[in-house]
Scaffold this motif. Structure first.
Motif, short mmCIF file in Angstrom:
data_model
loop_
_atom_site.label_atom_id
_atom_site.label_comp_id
_atom_site.label_asym_id
_atom_site.label_seq_id
_atom_site.Cartn_x
_atom_site.Cartn_y
_atom_site.Cartn_z
N ALA A 10 -22.64 22.76 56.99
CA ALA A 10 -23.84 21.96 57.23
C ALA A 10 -23.78 20.64 56.45
CB ALA A 10 -25.08 22.76 56.82
N MET A 11 -23.24 20.65 55.25
CA MET A 11 -23.16 19.43 54.43
C MET A 11 -21.86 18.67 54.66
SD MET A 11 -25.98 19.15 52.82
CE MET A 11 -25.75 18.04 51.44
N ASN A 29 -10.78 22.87 57.88
CA ASN A 29 -11.85 23.86 57.84
C ASN A 29 -11.25 25.23 58.10
OD1 ASN A 29 -14.92 24.06 57.75
ND2 ASN A 29 -14.47 25.25 59.57
N ARG A 30 -11.82 26.25 57.43
CA ARG A 30 -11.28 27.62 57.61
C ARG A 30 -11.22 27.99 59.09
NH1 ARG A 30 -14.69 32.66 55.39
NH2 ARG A 30 -16.18 31.66 56.80
N THR A 31 -12.31 27.73 59.80
CA THR A 31 -12.31 27.92 61.26
C THR A 31 -11.82 26.61 61.86
OG1 THR A 31 -14.22 29.37 61.00
CG2 THR A 31 -13.75 28.56 63.24
N PRO A 64 -18.83 27.21 49.83
CA PRO A 64 -20.00 27.94 49.30
C PRO A 64 -20.02 28.03 47.77
CG PRO A 64 -19.13 29.06 51.24
CD PRO A 64 -18.15 27.96 50.90
N THR A 227 -31.06 24.87 57.65
CA THR A 227 -30.11 23.87 57.16
C THR A 227 -29.54 24.22 55.79
OG1 THR A 227 -31.76 22.52 55.99
CG2 THR A 227 -31.43 22.05 58.34
N LYS A 235 -27.79 31.98 45.10
CA LYS A 235 -26.59 31.74 44.29
C LYS A 235 -26.86 30.70 43.21
CE LYS A 235 -24.08 28.67 45.96
NZ LYS A 235 -23.97 27.22 45.92
P1 NDP Z 1 -22.26 26.25 55.16
O1 NDP Z 1 -22.42 27.73 55.09
O2 NDP Z 1 -22.92 25.48 56.25
O3 NDP Z 1 -20.68 25.92 55.26
C1 NDP Z 1 -19.76 26.58 54.44
C2 NDP Z 1 -18.38 25.96 54.63
O4 NDP Z 1 -17.46 26.68 53.77
C3 NDP Z 1 -17.84 26.12 56.06
O5 NDP Z 1 -17.00 25.01 56.33
C4 NDP Z 1 -17.02 27.40 55.95
O6 NDP Z 1 -15.99 27.48 56.91
C5 NDP Z 1 -16.43 27.23 54.57
N1 NDP Z 1 -15.99 28.50 54.00
C6 NDP Z 1 -16.74 29.61 53.80
N2 NDP Z 1 -15.98 30.57 53.21
C7 NDP Z 1 -14.73 30.05 53.06
C8 NDP Z 1 -13.51 30.55 52.51
N3 NDP Z 1 -13.43 31.79 52.01
N4 NDP Z 1 -12.44 29.74 52.52
C9 NDP Z 1 -12.51 28.48 53.03
N5 NDP Z 1 -13.63 27.95 53.55
C10 NDP Z 1 -14.73 28.73 53.56
O7 NDP Z 1 -22.64 25.70 53.73
P2 NDP Z 1 -23.34 24.30 53.32
O8 NDP Z 1 -22.56 23.17 53.90
O9 NDP Z 1 -24.80 24.42 53.55
O10 NDP Z 1 -23.14 24.36 51.73
C11 NDP Z 1 -21.90 24.04 51.11
C12 NDP Z 1 -22.16 23.82 49.63
O11 NDP Z 1 -23.10 22.76 49.47
C13 NDP Z 1 -22.79 25.06 48.94
O12 NDP Z 1 -22.30 25.17 47.63
C14 NDP Z 1 -24.29 24.72 48.95
O13 NDP Z 1 -24.97 25.42 47.92
C15 NDP Z 1 -24.25 23.23 48.76
N6 NDP Z 1 -25.42 22.48 49.23
C16 NDP Z 1 -25.99 22.73 50.47
C17 NDP Z 1 -27.08 21.97 50.89
C18 NDP Z 1 -27.73 22.19 52.23
O14 NDP Z 1 -28.82 21.61 52.46
N7 NDP Z 1 -27.14 22.95 53.16
C19 NDP Z 1 -27.67 20.93 50.04
C20 NDP Z 1 -26.95 20.71 48.80
C21 NDP Z 1 -25.90 21.47 48.42
P3 NDP Z 1 -16.18 28.20 58.34
O15 NDP Z 1 -16.61 27.13 59.29
O16 NDP Z 1 -14.86 28.78 58.64
O17 NDP Z 1 -17.25 29.27 58.15
#
Ligand code: NDP
Length: 290
Positions: A10-11, A29-31, A64, A227, A235
């Protein structure tokens, strides 16, 4: 400048899109299909093998937790050139971030913990607040990158300090969500709709980001757009609790917020939007905040 962006969630998706408009940006990206779609839509270059990122100047990551960042770093770092800067936008663990900085340093890579605030809207607008822990010279080298994604950059201290500030910030967000939900539930019981109470609170001293933005846009509308996952907020509150405990600070309020937020994940599932935690208060009080 060549940039790698790791983690198109999402970010990461909108941040990498803004970077691709200005720099040669490779995305992983993992996927893998998500990276391919990003390349089609935003002009980035999708790579499937992490080592295809070896010749970049800056690595950005947004995953994450620090655990996932470290797993990626163990594969990529040995291939990176001396002096590469790793800008980690994950909201991660301060101690794990310090350990990761030490490991990357041993590979000649400068690690900056640089978590962000401002949500997906801030990411799309390139207007995030970035709190940076680590070396000031390395921060100077990535100023042009941060300029694209951030409205404000604050160098908060040494390695791990950015993660600590982010964790405490989000614990305050959770605390204000819980407290506002309790107050509005009581007002609903007293016959005051939440939308009316918000008119007063948001012109008064009780207002917060929760009351000014989250309640009007997500709760009262019952839209709860997903979002920022509840599991990610839980966490962050857990990381804040660890930071408070490490500092020897007695923190009965934030300990309670941590427990309540973990309970909400158990009851509602972690994938819902973080604002859905208000449903716990609604259920207990037998009201809906409208
Ligand atoms: P999402 O769940 O939307 O995305 C997670 C991302 O991490 C995806 O690209 C996913 O890939 C990837 N991922 C998950 N597991 C793994 C793994 N084991 N190895 C490699 N890649 C992996 O998360 P957000 O974008 O919402 O959040 C990301 C970070 O930003 C977090 O730390 C969150 O706390 C922080 N954050 C989020 C905000 C928000 O409003 N959403 C605001 C501020 C900070 P895949 O597509 O394969 O699942």
């Amino acid at each position: 400048m060549r940039i790698a962006y790791i983690g198109l969630g999402a970010m990461g998706r909108p941040m990498a899109a803004n970077l691709a408009a200005r720099f040669d940006t490779r995305v992983w990206n993992r996927t893998a299909s998500v990276a391919e779609q990003h390349a089609r839509e935003h002009g980035s270059t999708a790579v499937t093998d992490l080592t295809d990122l070896a010749d970049v100047d800056v690595v950005c990551s947004c995953l994450p937790t620090t655990v996932e960042v470290e797993a990626v770093a163990r594969v990529l770092a040995p291939a990176l050139g001396e002096g590469t800067v790793w800008l980690d936008h994950t909201s991660g663990d301060p101690q794990q971030a310090r350990d990761l900085a030490a490991y990357l340093g041993s590979e000649g890579v400068d690690y900056l913990d640089a978590p962000v605030s401002g949500g997906t809207r801030g990411a799309e607008a390139g207007a995030l607040t970035v709190m940076v822990g680590g070396d000031g010279d390395a921060l100077g080298e990535v100023a042009a990158v941060l300029d694209v994604v951030a409205g404000r950059v604050v160098h908060v201290g040494p390695s791990g300090a950015g993660m600590a500030v982010k964790a405490v910030n989000n614990a305050l967000l959770a605390a204000s969500l819980w407290a506002a939900a309790e107050g509005f539930a009581a007002l609903e019981q007293a016959g005051v709709p939440t939308s009316v109470a918000l008119e007063v609170v948001n012109a008064s001293s009780g207002r917060s980001n929760a009351t000014e933005n989250l309640f009007p846009e997500r709760v009262v509308t019952r839209a709860f757009p997903n979002t920022f996952a509840l599991s990610l907020l839980a966490k962050d509150v857990g990381l804040a609790r660890a930071t408070l405990d490490a500092g020897g600070v007695e923190a009965p309020i934030l300990h309670l917020v941590d427990r309540l937020t973990a309970d909400a994940v158990e009851a509602l599932g972690g994938d819902v939007d973080h604002t859905e935690l208000v449903r716990m208060v609604e259920r207990a009080a037998g009201v809906e905040l409208r």
